[in-house]
Motif scaffolding. Structure first.
Motif, short mmCIF file in Angstrom:
data_model
loop_
_atom_site.label_atom_id
_atom_site.label_comp_id
_atom_site.label_asym_id
_atom_site.label_seq_id
_atom_site.Cartn_x
_atom_site.Cartn_y
_atom_site.Cartn_z
N LEU A 127 -42.20 -107.19 -10.62
CA LEU A 127 -40.95 -107.68 -11.21
C LEU A 127 -40.98 -109.17 -11.53
N HIS A 128 -42.14 -109.81 -11.31
CA HIS A 128 -42.30 -111.23 -11.63
C HIS A 128 -41.27 -112.10 -10.92
N THR A 129 -40.98 -111.78 -9.66
CA THR A 129 -39.97 -112.54 -8.95
C THR A 129 -40.55 -113.68 -8.12
N GLY A 130 -41.87 -113.64 -7.87
CA GLY A 130 -42.43 -114.61 -6.96
C GLY A 130 -42.08 -114.24 -5.53
N ALA A 131 -42.42 -115.11 -4.60
CA ALA A 131 -42.17 -114.80 -3.19
C ALA A 131 -41.47 -115.95 -2.48
N ALA A 132 -40.59 -116.66 -3.20
CA ALA A 132 -39.89 -117.80 -2.62
C ALA A 132 -39.01 -117.36 -1.47
N GLU A 133 -38.91 -118.19 -0.45
CA GLU A 133 -38.06 -117.90 0.70
C GLU A 133 -36.60 -118.22 0.36
N LYS A 239 -43.45 -115.69 -20.11
CA LYS A 239 -44.44 -115.32 -19.09
C LYS A 239 -43.90 -115.50 -17.67
N TRP A 240 -42.89 -116.36 -17.49
CA TRP A 240 -42.34 -116.58 -16.16
C TRP A 240 -41.50 -115.39 -15.69
N SER A 241 -40.73 -114.80 -16.60
CA SER A 241 -39.90 -113.66 -16.22
C SER A 241 -40.57 -112.33 -16.50
N GLN A 250 -33.53 -100.34 -28.20
CA GLN A 250 -34.51 -99.92 -27.20
C GLN A 250 -33.81 -99.66 -25.87
N THR A 251 -34.48 -98.91 -25.00
CA THR A 251 -33.95 -98.62 -23.68
C THR A 251 -34.74 -99.42 -22.65
N LEU A 252 -34.06 -100.26 -21.90
CA LEU A 252 -34.71 -101.11 -20.90
C LEU A 252 -34.66 -100.45 -19.53
N ASP A 253 -35.82 -100.37 -18.87
CA ASP A 253 -35.84 -99.88 -17.50
C ASP A 253 -35.52 -101.04 -16.56
N GLY A 254 -35.56 -100.79 -15.25
CA GLY A 254 -35.19 -101.82 -14.29
C GLY A 254 -36.02 -103.08 -14.40
N LYS A 255 -37.33 -102.94 -14.53
CA LYS A 255 -38.22 -104.09 -14.63
C LYS A 255 -37.92 -104.90 -15.89
N GLN A 256 -37.74 -104.22 -17.02
CA GLN A 256 -37.46 -104.91 -18.27
C GLN A 256 -36.09 -105.57 -18.25
N ALA A 257 -35.12 -104.88 -17.66
CA ALA A 257 -33.76 -105.43 -17.59
C ALA A 257 -33.73 -106.72 -16.79
N LEU A 258 -34.46 -106.74 -15.67
CA LEU A 258 -34.50 -107.94 -14.84
C LEU A 258 -35.15 -109.09 -15.60
N ALA A 259 -36.21 -108.80 -16.34
CA ALA A 259 -36.86 -109.83 -17.15
C ALA A 259 -35.91 -110.35 -18.23
N TYR A 260 -35.13 -109.44 -18.80
CA TYR A 260 -34.20 -109.82 -19.88
C TYR A 260 -33.13 -110.80 -19.38
N VAL A 261 -32.51 -110.51 -18.24
CA VAL A 261 -31.42 -111.37 -17.77
C VAL A 261 -31.93 -112.66 -17.13
N ARG A 274 -29.29 -118.05 -21.94
CA ARG A 274 -29.53 -117.04 -20.93
C ARG A 274 -28.20 -116.43 -20.44
N THR A 275 -27.18 -117.26 -20.25
CA THR A 275 -25.91 -116.73 -19.78
C THR A 275 -25.30 -115.77 -20.80
N LYS A 276 -25.52 -116.01 -22.08
CA LYS A 276 -25.02 -115.08 -23.10
C LYS A 276 -25.73 -113.73 -23.00
N ASN A 277 -27.04 -113.76 -22.75
CA ASN A 277 -27.79 -112.51 -22.57
C ASN A 277 -27.31 -111.77 -21.32
N GLN A 278 -27.03 -112.51 -20.26
CA GLN A 278 -26.55 -111.89 -19.03
C GLN A 278 -25.20 -111.21 -19.25
N GLN A 279 -24.31 -111.88 -19.96
CA GLN A 279 -23.01 -111.28 -20.25
C GLN A 279 -23.17 -110.00 -21.07
N LYS A 280 -24.00 -110.08 -22.09
CA LYS A 280 -24.20 -108.92 -22.96
C LYS A 280 -24.78 -107.75 -22.18
N PHE A 281 -25.75 -108.02 -21.34
CA PHE A 281 -26.38 -106.92 -20.61
C PHE A 281 -25.44 -106.30 -19.58
#
Length: 379
Positions: A127-133, A239-241, A250-261, A274-281
């Motif tokens: 999910l490209h989240t990294g492992a930050a504490e 590449k970061w997300s 298109q249909t976004l699965d969980g991994k793609q949706a997380l990258a999108y927002v 980014r906030t506009k994309n989050q609202q839309k999603f």
């Protein structure tokens, strides 16, 4: 008149027409009225006694309707208590100090955090989240629900705000003000209660309910729905997300949706785009989750609710009714029956986004009075 063994010879046809039974062969009386009789049919058919009460169809239908209603109430009631018992009511807004007065309608603070709770190392990689504490806020929105159209307002995490004095969520002791800072720093310092305190202090708007979901929960909800249908105006990569999208439907699965927002580096406007994309999603997600094909299908609805309840953190006063109201309001925003916007911005301070305070004040006054929002955001 002929007599046989003391019994008068009578006209049996006349007796049928008058509704009397024929004499019994043993000479006993059997002349009591039996109701209208139908003469025997040719071939030896049995006479039908039309005087018998017929089944009451209306009564059967009423009983069936009552049974269905009782079953429906049991299902709805059971679902309500199941949801309520599984909500993670971990945020106590009663500990937030110096709160502004309430207004008309209900205000929700909706937060997407970068919590990796329950994720394996492989999931963090996928999910490209990294492992930050620890946890930080990846998105923050105020949703106002009232008598009229709903309003969804994104709060950029790089907003320049003042973090005021607050009561520590763990110690319970008053802590000194921390001054000017990024908005998402409030959550990093002391979690949901300090974030709520900071939003209320800088806006003057009382927050009635709090809802937060982490990375894993967000992806699981999307997958439980079978994906979310999106129509992207343009393609982008990050590449970061992990985002890699083409323009179009298109249909976004969980991994793609997380990258999108989460994507921000692919846009020139960074956090505001980014906030506009989050609202839309999120509005699209709510719209599809509330559609009849999902809401009326228990094989889709219950897995969806189960996936969300596992990682959804809410305030102690949240209940299933308020939660459902929140999602339906977001659905309305997506369908054009509401308004979505960014918090008005007037420039930057030290690299952080400065709010346009005259517009913010007008916006808050309109929300508190539950009036139609006339304020616009230039970005």
């Amino acid at each position: 008149m002929n007599q046989r063994r003391g019994v008068q010879n009578v006209d049996f046809q006349d007796r049928y027409e008058r509704g009397y039974a024929a004499p019994r062969p043993d000479g006993m009386r059997g002349m009591e009225p039996q109701g209208p009789m139908v003469p025997p049919q040719q071939g030896g058919g049995v006479p039908y006694d039309s005087g018998r009460p017929r089944p009451r169809r209306g009564r059967r239908i009423r009983r069936l309707l009552i049974s269905v209603l009782v079953l429906l109430l049991l299902v709805v009631g059971g679902t309500y208590f199941w949801i309520d018992s599984n909500l993670r009511k971990e945020v106590d807004l009663g500990k937030v100090v110096d709160r502004p007065g309430g207004g008309e309608g209900t205000n929700y603070l909706i937060v997407g955090s970068d919590s990796r709770e329950g994720m394996s190392k492989q999931q963090e990689k996928d999910l490209h989240t990294g492992a930050a504490e620890g946890k930080r806020t990846d998105s923050m929105m105020i949703l106002h629900v009232g008598a009229g159209d709903s309003t969804l307002i994104s709060l950029p995490r790089d907003s320049n705000v003042n973090i005021p004095t607050f009561r520590g969520s763990e110690s319970g002791r008053m802590q000194p003000a921390m001054g000017a800072n990024k908005l998402n720093a409030a959550y990093a310092f002391d979690g949901p209660q300090l974030l709520t305190r900071t939003v209320e202090y800088n806006t003057g708007l009382r927050i009635d309910h709090y809802a937060e979901i982490g990375f894993a929960g967000f992806a699981n909800v999307v997958d439980a729905m079978g994906g979310v249908d999106m129509n992207l105006d343009k393609g982008f990569q990050d590449k970061w997300s992990g985002a890699d999208f083409q323009a179009g439907e298109q249909t976004l699965d969980g991994k793609q949706a997380l990258a999108y927002v989460r994507t921000r580096h692919a846009f020139t406007g960074s956090d505001l785009d980014r906030t506009k994309n989050q609202q839309k999603f999120l509005s699209t997600l709510s719209n599809q989750a509330a559609s009849p094909s999902t809401a009326l299908n228990p094989f889709k609805l219950y897995p969806l609710m189960g996936a969300g309840l596992d990682t959804l953190v809410v305030d102690k006063d949240m209940n299933p009714y308020q939660l459902g109201r929140m999602f339906l309001a977001m659905k309305d925003v997506n369908s054009g029956q509401g308004k979505s916007m960014n918090m008005p911005i007037s420039g930057s301070v030290g690299g952080n986004l400065a709010w346009d305070m005259p517009k913010v004040k007008q916006l808050v006054n309109e929300l508190r009075s539950d009036d139609p929002v006339t304020v616009t955001s230039d970005r």
